[in-house]
Write an enzyme that holds these catalytic residues in place. Structure first.
Site, PDB file in Angstrom:
ATOM      1  N   SER A 144      -7.883  -2.643  -7.188  1.00 48.47           N
ATOM      2  CA  SER A 144      -8.069  -1.708  -6.078  1.00 48.47           C
ATOM      3  C   SER A 144      -8.247  -0.303  -6.622  1.00 48.47           C
ATOM      4  O   SER A 144      -7.743   0.018  -7.708  1.00 48.47           O
ATOM      5  CB  SER A 144      -6.841  -1.749  -5.161  1.00 48.47           C
ATOM      6  OG  SER A 144      -6.885  -0.710  -4.187  1.00 48.47           O
ATOM      7  N   TYR A 157       2.314  -1.273  -4.009  1.00 47.08           N
ATOM      8  CA  TYR A 157       0.983  -1.863  -4.125  1.00 47.08           C
ATOM      9  C   TYR A 157       0.142  -1.108  -5.148  1.00 47.08           C
ATOM     10  O   TYR A 157      -0.496  -1.708  -6.004  1.00 47.08           O
ATOM     11  CB  TYR A 157       0.297  -1.832  -2.759  1.00 47.08           C
ATOM     12  CG  TYR A 157      -1.128  -2.329  -2.768  1.00 47.08           C
ATOM     13  CD1 TYR A 157      -1.406  -3.686  -2.780  1.00 47.08           C
ATOM     14  CD2 TYR A 157      -2.192  -1.434  -2.732  1.00 47.08           C
ATOM     15  CE1 TYR A 157      -2.712  -4.149  -2.776  1.00 47.08           C
ATOM     16  CE2 TYR A 157      -3.503  -1.882  -2.729  1.00 47.08           C
ATOM     17  CZ  TYR A 157      -3.759  -3.247  -2.752  1.00 47.08           C
ATOM     18  OH  TYR A 157      -5.061  -3.684  -2.749  1.00 47.08           O
TER      19      TYR A 157
END
Length: 246
Positions: A144, A157
């Site tokens: 990501s 995350y």
């Protein structure tokens, strides 16, 4: 169907929907034998595998459990005799504002690392001896832009995705000729994010390409990395130019 990947066996984790499903579909359409995987969406995973145009199988495994992660690799080898592509797509997150430390509980923190980092590591480590036997061995990690910028659905995350990006570089450096790369999307329009209207609107208002990514965008990036025989250790950002404006 194309025959481009006709002799390849690929595992795509977390492939009952979203990026994983689209990647599985693209690989199958190009001739690969595909193992579809999920931890809980068994019916959806079985349906994806049944709908693929080529040889496919569904194997349920929760990659945050070491035994189940190892079992996914072992079952693939037992069934198909080889492994060429490992697409580490499975991941987990929940929204926690970065400024709310008390909301980022130890339980959330551990689960995020268990799935995103430990699960990917256990799979990769188990897969490498088999990948060494392939004539075109590849690992592609779905990470990501939260791993390269201080953003993302939670601090945990973001930390896990940064760890995966660096894991990609370290593995590429040490385990050639296995090629190890990552696809790092921005916000992706998937069933997981369908309720994130404000975030999708913010991306559309900021990114030079004014929309969120699609699973198709990400799957195309995976294919590009698989096809380029002299690319390893790359973090392929797929964000419509969003990080250029942040």
């Amino acid at each position: 169907m194309s025959e481009e990947f006709a002799d390849k066996v690929a595992i795509v984790t977390g492939s009952s929907s979203g990026i994983g499903e689209e990647t599985a579909r693209r690989l199958s359409a190009l001739g690969a034998t595909v193992v579809v995987n999920s931890s809980s969406s068994v019916e959806a995973g079985e349906a994806v595998a049944a709908s693929l145009p080529g040889t496919a199988a569904y194997i349920r495994a929760d990659i945050s459990n070491q035994d189940e992660a190892h079992g996914l690799i072992d079952s693939t080898i037992e069934r198909f005799g080889k492994l060429d592509f490992l697409i580490n797509n499975a991941g987990w997150t929940t929204e926690v504002p970065h400024h709310e430390l008390d909301e980022l509980t130890d339980e959330i923190f551990r689960k995020t690392f268990d799935v995103n980092v430990f699960g990917t590591w256990w799979l990769t480590k188990r897969a490498i001896p088999h990948l060494r036997n392939s004539d075109d061995p590849n690992i592609v990690n779905i990470t990501s832009i939260a791993g390269v910028r201080p953003m993302g659905s939670s601090m945990a995350y973001s930390m896990t995705k940064a760890a995966l990006n660096h894991m990609t570089l370290l593995l590429a450096k040490s385990y050639g000729p296995i090629r190890v790369n990552a696809v790092a999307p921005g916000l992706v329009a998937t069933p997981w994010t369908e309720d994130w209207d404000a975030m999708h609107a913010a991306v559309a208002a900021t990114a030079p390409i004014p929309r969120s990514a699609t699973p198709e965008d990400c799957a195309e990036a995976v294919l590009a990395l698989l096809r380029n025989k002299y690319t390893s250790g790359e973090i392929f950002v797929v964000d419509g130019g969003l990080t250029q404006r942040m």
